[in-house]
Design an enzyme around this catalytic site. Structure first.
Site, short mmCIF file in Angstrom:
data_model
loop_
_atom_site.label_atom_id
_atom_site.label_comp_id
_atom_site.label_asym_id
_atom_site.label_seq_id
_atom_site.Cartn_x
_atom_site.Cartn_y
_atom_site.Cartn_z
N HIS A 195 0.84 -1.19 0.00
CA HIS A 195 0.00 0.00 0.00
C HIS A 195 0.88 1.24 0.00
CE1 HIS A 195 0.72 -1.29 4.19
NE2 HIS A 195 0.76 0.00 4.50
N SER A 373 8.62 17.32 -23.54
CA SER A 373 8.28 18.64 -23.02
C SER A 373 8.83 19.69 -23.96
CB SER A 373 8.89 18.82 -21.61
OG SER A 373 8.81 20.17 -21.21
#
Length: 568
Positions: A195, A373
């Site tokens: 998790h 980018s």
């Protein structure tokens, strides 16, 4: 709209990026006006053929004329008719009648708009302001065919020829590609993560007199797994989606010929009160449209432990089964809108699976030459995984539309579902098609960086190995409590180096330097072998692929070839 005689600039109008940028040609055609109105004409032909066979005065010449003009559609005339009539179905009745003058009198005989609406396909409309609300529900054939574009076929002997797809078998191909990947990396250890959690460190940043608490989110590794085992978790979800999509498709029925409010009153009048002929008409038209199933009991292909028994049942069905039509026995003016909920719910579930998978695998997707980018030339973005996640979110939200629509379809039907369903049903299938195609492209080029994985394991494995070190020391004659305390001190010292100094984890070096652990110094390499921490992951991968995944793909082997090439 462009002036008469003036060519319209398509770049001056909004175009859905689902079609203009991403969707496959097959799924875009499935929701095209050409397919929609061509299907309307075929439904009118089926109706006329069935009515003729049951004794209505329809001639062979009229049938042949309709057959010859199924795809001879004058879209300009239809648009002009619709402007005059403000009714899309009647506009196309008139347009079909124009090229079938001998059959004009019997086109759409006894039917209501929802005969071609519910039974056909939902599409985009050229003049939405002119709609009367009559043709709201053109779904069932296009929903079925949409599933067939997303799904591989189950066992071809169980499904009529009309159900055969002629396009991509994306979901089966994705599962197949991922199964190959899982098999290849079944033994490769990797960090397992149970998790996301808040780190134990809290950074306090002071600004003026206010203290701002910033929680640094850190992914804490658990025990090791393998790359192939993690991939099997993705495959398992997709296999569930495959079953759900097949079930949703196979549960679809035809609305059939039910009349204005579902009572079949107009057809009962046509056949002068003969109920048996009305029932036979419904059955004949439903069968002609391809909605039929075998009566013999058969096992689904996903019941893999009984695969041999399944094939025996297939053989028996070929010999003993008869086809029966599948139409809803009762309808209002439309079929129940809960059908739409079921369809979009399974597509939303597929979207959830693909979102999770695309996020988890974004670290190992292929990076073709691209500009990441406009400002940072070094950047590389996982743009195809990002596309899957982005569109999957859109797909998951679309199920809210049919939920709200079904809730307000009172009595025999209400008219507020039209515009909503023209958008949500088409967009759901188009979006599912796009993300499956993109996911197939990703799964065909997944890459793994073993050295990076090894480095990260080396950073975390020493702490994971502490229990093994304690057990080895006890076997060598040591005291469990003394050893535990030694390891606690050394591990905290190593953790301080990592957290406070930004250094590497030097816990094992400290163990080697401590004479207390000299009895097991020679065992440290074997105690730190990553493969000893992966449990039965490799065996689980092999068994899962052999017993569940590979058998499920047997019917689709002839369709597994070919790669997806994306334009963007």
């Amino acid at each position: 709209m462009a002036a008469p005689g003036e060519e319209e600039d398509v770049m001056a109008r909004y175009r859905s990026p689902l079609v203009s940028r991403y969707a496959s040609a097959e799924m875009a055609y499935n929701f095209s006006e050409r397919k929609k109105f061509g299907t309307w004409r075929r439904l009118w032909l089926y109706l006329a053929q069935a009515e003729k066979s049951l004794g209505l005065p329809i001639t062979d010449e009229q049938i042949r004329e309709m057959e010859a003009n199924l795809d001879n559609i004058d879209f300009k005339m239809a648009a002009e008719e619709e402007k005059k009539l403000r009714h899309d179905v009647m506009a196309h009745v008139h347009t079909f009648a124009h090229c079938c003058p001998k059959a004009a009198a019997i086109i759409h005989l006894g039917a209501t708009s929802c005969y071609v609406g519910d039974n056909t396909v939902i599409h985009y409309f050229q003049f939405p302001a002119c709609r009367t609300g009559k043709n709201k529900d053109t779904d069932l054939i296009v929903l079925r065919d949409g599933f067939n574009l997303l799904l591989p076929k189950v066992f071809s002997s169980l499904i009529p020829p009309l159900f055969y797809p002629s396009c991509f078998h994306q979901l089966a191909r994705v599962i197949s590609r991922l199964a190959d990947f899982a098999e290849k990396y079944a033994d490769m250890p990797a960090l397992g993560f149970t998790h996301y959690q808040l780190s134990s460190e809290v950074w306090c940043l002071c600004k003026s007199s206010t203290s701002h608490i910033v929680f640094l989110i850190v992914v804490r590794p658990a025990q090791l797994t393998t790359v192939g085992k993690r991939c099997c978790l993705w495959i398992q979800d997709l296999c569930m989606d495959l079953q759900n999509l097949e079930r949703a498709r196979d549960d679809l029925r035809f609305r059939g010929v039910k009349g204005t409010t579902g009572t079949q009153a107009s057809f009962l009048q046509l056949f002068e009160g003969d109920h048996s002929k009305v029932e036979e008409l419904d059955r004949l038209v439903t069968a002609k449209a391809g909605f039929k199933r075998m009566t013999a009991l058969h096992f689904k292909s996903y019941i893999t432990p009984y695969l041999v028994l399944h094939w025996c049942c297939v053989w028996l069905e070929r010999s003993t089964s008869v086809l029966i039509s599948r139409a809803y026995m009762v309808t209002g003016q439309t079929y129940s809108r809960k059908v739409d909920i079921g369809v979009l719910a399974v597509l939303a579930s597929l979207g959830a699976s693909i979102h999770k998978h695309s996020f988890c695998c974004s670290v190992c997707i292929p990076f073709p030459p691209l500009t990441g980018s406009s400002a940072m030339p070094y950047k590389r973005n996982p743009m195809r995984s990002e596309r899957c996640c982005s569109l999957a979110r859109h797909l998951m939200t679309l199920v809210m539309d049919p939920l709200q629509t079904a809730a307000v379809q009172w009595f025999e039907r209400t008219l507020d579902d039209s515009a909503n369903r023209r958008v949500c049903l088409a967009e759901a299938f188009l979006t599912a098609d796009i993300i499956l195609s993109t996911l197939q492209n990703i799964s065909e080029g997944l890459v793994v960086y073993p050295k990076v994985i090894e480095r990260r394991i080396r950073q975390e494995l020493p702490f994971m190995a502490t229990e093994n070190i304690i057990m080895a020391m006890v076997k060598a004659g040591g005291n469990r409590q003394d050893c535990h305390e030694k390891i606690r001190v050394l591990s905290q010292q190593a953790a301080a180096v990592v957290k406070q100094e930004g250094g590497d984890n030097d816990f094992i070096a400290r163990v080697r330097a401590d004479p207390y652990f000299s009895p097991i110094h020679k065992q440290l390499e074997s105690l730190l072998d990553p493969s000893s921490f992966t449990g039965r992951a490799p065996q689980q991968v092999a068994k899962f692929l052999k017993e569940e995944v590979r058998p499920a793909l047997i019917p689709y082997q002839s369709k597994m070839g070919g790669k997806i090439e994306l334009a963007l």
